[in-house]
Scaffold this active site. Sequence first.
Site, PDB file in Angstrom:
ATOM      1  N   HIS A  32       0.837  -1.202   0.000  1.00 36.50           N
ATOM      2  CA  HIS A  32       0.000   0.000   0.000  1.00 36.50           C
ATOM      3  C   HIS A  32       0.870   1.250   0.000  1.00 36.50           C
ATOM      4  CE1 HIS A  32       0.664  -0.927   4.278  1.00 36.50           C
ATOM      5  NE2 HIS A  32       0.606   0.391   4.481  1.00 36.50           N
ATOM      6  N   CYS A  67       5.016   9.610   9.969  1.00 35.59           N
ATOM      7  CA  CYS A  67       4.681   8.764   8.823  1.00 35.59           C
ATOM      8  C   CYS A  67       3.165   8.682   8.728  1.00 35.59           C
ATOM      9  CB  CYS A  67       5.245   7.359   8.985  1.00 35.59           C
ATOM     10  SG  CYS A  67       7.039   7.281   8.988  1.00 35.59           S
ATOM     11  N   GLU A 116       5.190  -1.219   2.136  1.00 36.61           N
ATOM     12  CA  GLU A 116       4.785   0.091   1.638  1.00 36.61           C
ATOM     13  C   GLU A 116       5.660   0.618   0.508  1.00 36.61           C
ATOM     14  OE1 GLU A 116       2.965   1.894   5.772  1.00 36.61           O
ATOM     15  OE2 GLU A 116       5.044   2.383   5.299  1.00 36.61           O
TER      16      GLU A 116
END
Length: 184
Positions: A32, A67, A116
């Site tokens: 993702h 983040c 990620e």
Amino acid sequence: MAGEHVILLDEQDQPAGMLEKYAAHTFDTPLHLAFSCWLFNQQGQLLVTRRSLGKKAWPGVWTNSVCGHPQQGETFEQAVTRRCRFELGVEISDIAPVHPAFRYRAVAPNGIVENEVCPVYAARVVSEVQPNDDEVMDYQWVDLATMLSALAATPWAFSPWMVLEAENRDARQALTDFVARLRG
């Protein structure tokens, strides 16, 4: 934040759907979209944060400033600004990419996986830090060179994404250049 989602990606890093953020981070987390940001004050000091003990992955671990995950229809700059306000209560300026192609996969000690595509940014803090206790349990301002040395010497003491970001020569140079511009 309630109602946050992650944008799922296929192996060509193209959007492939959405999933609720908490449900996405599991023992088999799908690829993702995310982002990572290193925040600096006007003196060029880096803001490092210690993740809250309530975090699902890497609780209590020291990491870079902030983040998060961009939401559908949101630019990275908007997402970075939103998470800085939410996690740290700060306003920022001068957002700049330092490692736009960063991608990683890491498994936490509790088995939760991060997987990620995670562009890395730097930005300048223009207000006082007021951390959200649900996100951040502690923070410190540190010299960038000192932090880079600590990451190389004791990588086990920091989040894996921070260590991997700092291992990239171009990202280190971009962070160093960003600090030099701040110091004028």
